[in-house]
Design an enzyme around this catalytic site. Structure first.
Site, short mmCIF file in Angstrom:
data_model
loop_
_atom_site.label_atom_id
_atom_site.label_comp_id
_atom_site.label_asym_id
_atom_site.label_seq_id
_atom_site.Cartn_x
_atom_site.Cartn_y
_atom_site.Cartn_z
N CYS A 264 -0.36 6.83 3.49
CA CYS A 264 -0.78 5.89 2.44
C CYS A 264 -0.97 6.59 1.10
CB CYS A 264 -2.08 5.19 2.83
SG CYS A 264 -1.92 4.18 4.32
N HIS B 228 3.05 -3.87 0.43
CA HIS B 228 2.74 -4.82 1.50
C HIS B 228 3.01 -6.25 1.05
CE1 HIS B 228 0.69 -1.75 3.87
NE2 HIS B 228 -0.02 -1.41 2.81
N HIS C 175 3.78 2.81 -1.81
CA HIS C 175 4.38 1.97 -0.77
C HIS C 175 3.86 0.56 -1.06
CE1 HIS C 175 0.43 2.86 0.93
NE2 HIS C 175 0.58 1.82 1.72
N HIS D 16 1.04 -0.18 -3.79
CA HIS D 16 -0.18 0.57 -4.06
C HIS D 16 -0.06 1.96 -3.44
CE1 HIS D 16 -2.87 0.10 -0.21
NE2 HIS D 16 -1.61 0.12 0.12
N ASP E 84 0.61 -10.52 -7.74
CA ASP E 84 1.91 -10.69 -7.09
C ASP E 84 3.01 -9.92 -7.84
OD1 ASP E 84 3.64 -11.74 -5.17
OD2 ASP E 84 4.26 -13.35 -6.51
N HIS E 85 3.81 -9.17 -7.07
CA HIS E 85 4.87 -8.34 -7.63
C HIS E 85 4.32 -7.33 -8.62
CE1 HIS E 85 7.48 -11.29 -5.67
NE2 HIS E 85 8.42 -10.37 -5.74
#
Lengths: 136, 136, 136, 136, 136, 136
Positions: free
Chosen positions: D33, D41, D39, D14, D79-80
């Site tokens: 950010c 998480h 980047h 994100h 996810d991913h």
């Protein structure tokens, strides 16, 4: 209403010791925590604040900014310190995890920005002993 | 050859301090770890032994028995203690995580039962600083 | 009002099994948890009590004393046990994490000292399944 | 009343970015950010539901079934993925942890079975930043 | 010989993508990791060095100093970055955890002080995927 | 040479029990682990393989593929099972963590793809008891 928690940590020495009691009585009440020569901990601190997310930034508070406030107001005064000897606001208090948790609330609460309320201070003295305080 | 690790922990105070140096030099070299009034840690200790599993019991060593040896020979002397003041075998040593790790090896190694060799002492001073020693 | 949490753990076997149902129906409802031959877990137990800190000791309750009560009243009866077969107060109950959490509350609550109220029993059956009960 | 928490996780990219602002202003407000190139998480998600245990099964809800609902309604879509580009329900929102937490509540809440109420969505963006939302 | 490990972390976006392959082939080989729009991780980095403890300081290397070198040479260039786009030394490489681990070794190894040898780079891409490299 | 570790877990019941011994002798040797009615654990399994990264994919082995092999060859046969009763390859063995670790090596080793060598099986029976086996 949203809740945001920031985790920080510090290392400190302390002992549990009532100055009006003999060393025997202190050891009887506090056990090995009363060791005259001190012991210490890696403390894990969890600061939870609450409020609304700002519609423009999507954030309740920038977590980096919150971390900065916690470090300035709390961590700098406690990290690598002796809680009984080096911390002015703990001077006449028993340095239990309970009293330390309340004292951290009092140090931090006045310095949070408008719109952000302190909700909880959680302090883990060890992985098996955790104290929480919600301000009253 | 099997390796069995037992995790234990203890809480202690210490400071990094060279008695032949001034307080200024100690602070310059060791930073906040040189605080005269001590600081402290929750130490995580991982003792790894190696050997063959006993064909009858299926065990290299009973983990409870290993835990008992570690507690008697190491933890009892360190937990809730001041490493610089309360521990005879650290008296003239810098209480760094490195020196403490080697000293724990020396305390423990002679007391392991036949057929069980000490393989590694790992000491986590904080969640981000870990020291390992393999005996030489 | 302060909240103090003590973490303990125990290892036990159990199965999810309704005695009035066929093995097929049990397996259909409970899946692999209905295995007739049992399975088991490392349970993490978090006991939270609340109250005021004692002005003299700075403590809500000595965490070692709380640990002793939990071990005597809860852990000794559950650790290295079969929850369905070995625990009198679970005899006629489904040994789900939910029922176990409520039963632990009932075992522990009458034995806390004056001034200390039980606030929450939290039981982690696995790192991904946690149950909490607040007494009603 | 019992509370059951199921932990799940997902990995995503994100950036924090307000489309009405210049890149400079975005970087000034959001710091690193706001990196244009994204980047990411490993997000830890904790879903807590509340209700009564079913007298026959001893369960509030089968944790495997709850996991299945969370995966179908939340994890599969995140996810991913790139939260800003790939997730329809985040399209016009700032992808802060706060907004993501509320959005997950809204995705999940309508799909829980009768008798099970959503109590809390907790999202750990990093081990040191956690957001909680209780539905209002 | 002593081994000291310092833990650091960084957050980054990446994708697994071979530029000579079609998007279909990339997705077939790399699965959801090939998502064109990126995904990301909280990476945990463990840097282990080895050597002798300095007789005067008791330390192999000051852990704060080691942390400073890792941050300057590795973390600053990776944290809140896109590994494929923002990192010059990864430009023509597949950004797998394996290649990233080797690249971190190469970035860090020339900058360690005399007497301190790099022993291992361990990189946890998720809590369940860990890569280690020992330099050859 | 690179090392890749994949973490998996399973829940199982077992007891430590030598069939040629009386119940008294079993309890004397194995303590509460000899409880006739079983107990159990959440086992954490860490499988480490070694080899070269494929120049085209940058990977030693796809971690998802490795996970699939571990689940098919090891986890499916152990999860939610009774190690003493339900696992053919443990039938005549003492179900100690040591013997289980070696048995997992033997189950898994023949099924790894070419170019990938099994390096270590690590099994955590509890957070405080870990066993490692390197194949000989």
């Amino acid at each position: 209403m949203l809740f945001l928690t920031r985790a920080e940590h510090f290392n400190a020495a302390h002992k549990l010791f009532h100055p009006g009691w003999s060393q025997e009585k202190n050891e009887q009440v506090f056990g090995p925590c009363a060791n005259e020569n001190w012991h210490g901990h890696n403390y894990d601190l969890f600061v939870t604040v609450k409020g609304q997310a700002d519609p423009e930034t999507g954030m309740l508070i920038d977590a980096k900014k919150l971390s900065g406030i916690i470090r300035e107001r709390v961590i700098e005064g406690l990290d690598h310190k002796n809680l009984n000897l080096d911390v002015p606001y703990l001077k006449d208090k028993l340095c239990s995890a309970e009293n330390l948790t309340v004292a951290i609330w009092q140090q931090l609460e006045p310095h949070l920005p408008a719109g952000v309320q302190l909700h909880c201070i959680k302090l883990n003295e060890t992985p098996r002993i955790h104290v929480e305080y919600f301000g009253s």
